[in-house]
Design a protein around this motif. Sequence first.
Motif, mmCIF file in Angstrom:
data_model
loop_
_atom_site.group_PDB
_atom_site.id
_atom_site.type_symbol
_atom_site.label_atom_id
_atom_site.label_comp_id
_atom_site.label_asym_id
_atom_site.label_seq_id
_atom_site.Cartn_x
_atom_site.Cartn_y
_atom_site.Cartn_z
ATOM 1 N N THR A 276 0.856 -1.199 0.000
ATOM 2 C CA THR A 276 0.000 0.000 0.000
ATOM 3 C C THR A 276 0.888 1.245 0.000
ATOM 4 O O THR A 276 2.029 1.211 0.439
ATOM 5 C CB THR A 276 -0.923 0.036 1.244
ATOM 6 N N ASN B 96 2.487 4.575 1.141
ATOM 7 C CA ASN B 96 2.764 5.149 2.469
ATOM 8 C C ASN B 96 2.407 6.636 2.460
ATOM 9 O O ASN B 96 3.258 7.509 2.386
ATOM 10 C CB ASN B 96 4.249 4.946 2.807
ATOM 11 N N ARG B 97 1.080 6.931 2.548
ATOM 12 C CA ARG B 97 0.606 8.317 2.351
ATOM 13 C C ARG B 97 1.153 9.250 3.424
ATOM 14 O O ARG B 97 1.373 10.430 3.177
ATOM 15 C CB ARG B 97 -0.924 8.332 2.315
ATOM 16 N N PRO C 54 -7.215 8.415 4.718
ATOM 17 C CA PRO C 54 -6.750 8.329 6.105
ATOM 18 C C PRO C 54 -7.247 9.544 6.893
ATOM 19 O O PRO C 54 -7.728 10.510 6.285
ATOM 20 C CB PRO C 54 -5.224 8.339 5.968
ATOM 21 N N SER D 119 -13.539 7.012 6.372
ATOM 22 C CA SER D 119 -12.212 6.605 6.820
ATOM 23 C C SER D 119 -12.270 5.367 7.700
ATOM 24 O O SER D 119 -13.115 5.284 8.600
ATOM 25 C CB SER D 119 -11.556 7.758 7.591
ATOM 26 N N ARG E 41 -9.370 1.795 8.581
ATOM 27 C CA ARG E 41 -8.160 1.096 8.142
ATOM 28 C C ARG E 41 -8.499 0.039 7.081
ATOM 29 O O ARG E 41 -7.712 -0.291 6.218
ATOM 30 C CB ARG E 41 -7.465 0.407 9.327
ATOM 31 N N ALA F 8 -7.846 0.771 3.398
ATOM 32 C CA ALA F 8 -6.467 0.962 2.899
ATOM 33 C C ALA F 8 -6.147 0.017 1.744
ATOM 34 O O ALA F 8 -6.672 -1.107 1.702
ATOM 35 C CB ALA F 8 -5.475 0.735 4.032
ATOM 36 N N GLY F 9 -5.354 0.489 0.805
ATOM 37 C CA GLY F 9 -4.909 -0.349 -0.309
ATOM 38 C C GLY F 9 -5.981 -0.564 -1.374
ATOM 39 O O GLY F 9 -5.837 -1.398 -2.253
ATOM 40 N N THR G 166 -12.455 1.436 -4.229
ATOM 41 C CA THR G 166 -12.664 2.862 -3.916
ATOM 42 C C THR G 166 -14.049 3.308 -4.378
ATOM 43 O O THR G 166 -14.813 3.924 -3.627
ATOM 44 C CB THR G 166 -11.586 3.722 -4.604
ATOM 45 N N GLY H 111 -11.049 -1.974 0.524
ATOM 46 C CA GLY H 111 -9.605 -2.037 0.723
ATOM 47 C C GLY H 111 -8.916 -3.145 -0.067
ATOM 48 O O GLY H 111 -9.385 -3.541 -1.140
#
Length: 289
Positions: free
Chosen positions: A28, A30-31, A67, A89, A91, A94-95, A101, A244
Amino acid sequence: MGPRMIVTVKQVPDTHNITGEAMKEDGTVNRAALPAIFNPEDLNALEEALKIKDQLGGTVICISMGPPNAAEVLKECLYRGADDVVLVSDRRFAGADTLATSYALKCAIEKVGGYDLILCGRQAIDGDTAQVGPQIAEKLGINQLTCIAAVVQVDEQSITVKRSVEDGYEIVRSQFPVLLTVTAEANQPRTAKAKLVMSYKNIGKELCDDSYDEAYLSPGTCSAVSHIKEWNVESIGADPQQCGLSGSPTKVKKIQSVVLTACESKQIPNTEAGIAELMHELIAENIIG
Ligand SMILES: Cc1cc2nc3c(=O)[nH]c(=O)nc-3n(C[C@H](O)[C@H](O)[C@H](O)COP(=O)(O)OP(=O)(O)OC[C@H]3O[C@@H](n4cnc5c(N)ncnc54)[C@H](O)[C@@H]3O)c2cc1C
């Protein structure tokens, strides 16, 4: 009364600033390690919604999936005149690839409900796929008008736009509800209003599960937003398996900066013949034409 408009806005890494820590072990992005900015064409999408509101009234609700610090782009929306904002938002988002999305955004949009117009940027400068807008429209089962260069006419039931196509433009009209993807050509986004910055710069986030508060946003009663609504997987009624990494058939394997280095240079005489020779070479090498 004016249309009820939803704008999807994304916080993106400033792709002019990609560093070694850009990717995490699990593939993923690393924003947190990358400077984050407001996706440029989402500012154009927001501007188009605010221009329609200036003309016809109505409400502008901005949604971002990201995030916790993606709340910063939602504050920017309030500083420009958005009526309400929602941060999606968790976790478990994520990814997410574009499929996951657009699924999460579709669920959030359905929770807001009652929309006439959904406005997205044509594309995000990190994934650059331009897929999320059309995928949201597909999942909602509504019309989509992509690559909007200008809004020609809008009223309470329909909108007419100028679309960029391969070799020019086309004029297309659609009844509401419809989703637009807006290009940078469409407008010059307005800047933040100092009064709104003062009212919203310290606004907090609040995780909430309750249904979207209809009365809260009926025109004429738009009181100042007291907090940024935060919705997780349960709040939007999403299936975690479709969110995600678990909901993403595609995974970003690696991203890196491409630095173009000059290998050889050639002096071109500033004459008709010199320029003609240069044009011939560029065409022969399929660089232009
Ligand atoms: C270098 C790179 C390459 C990638 N390649 C792919 C790929 O080939 N296939 C794939 O499925 N995924 C890919 N991804 C993952 C992809 O970036 C994410 O799925 C992302 O959330 C949506 O895709 P996008 O960035 O291309 O957005 P786009 O489809 O270009 O975005 C269009 C518009 O959708 C809205 N939008 C997009 N994401 C959000 C969000 N999180 N919140 C609110 N609005 C949003 C915005 O209005 C945006 O302007 C890639 C990511 C990176 C960093």
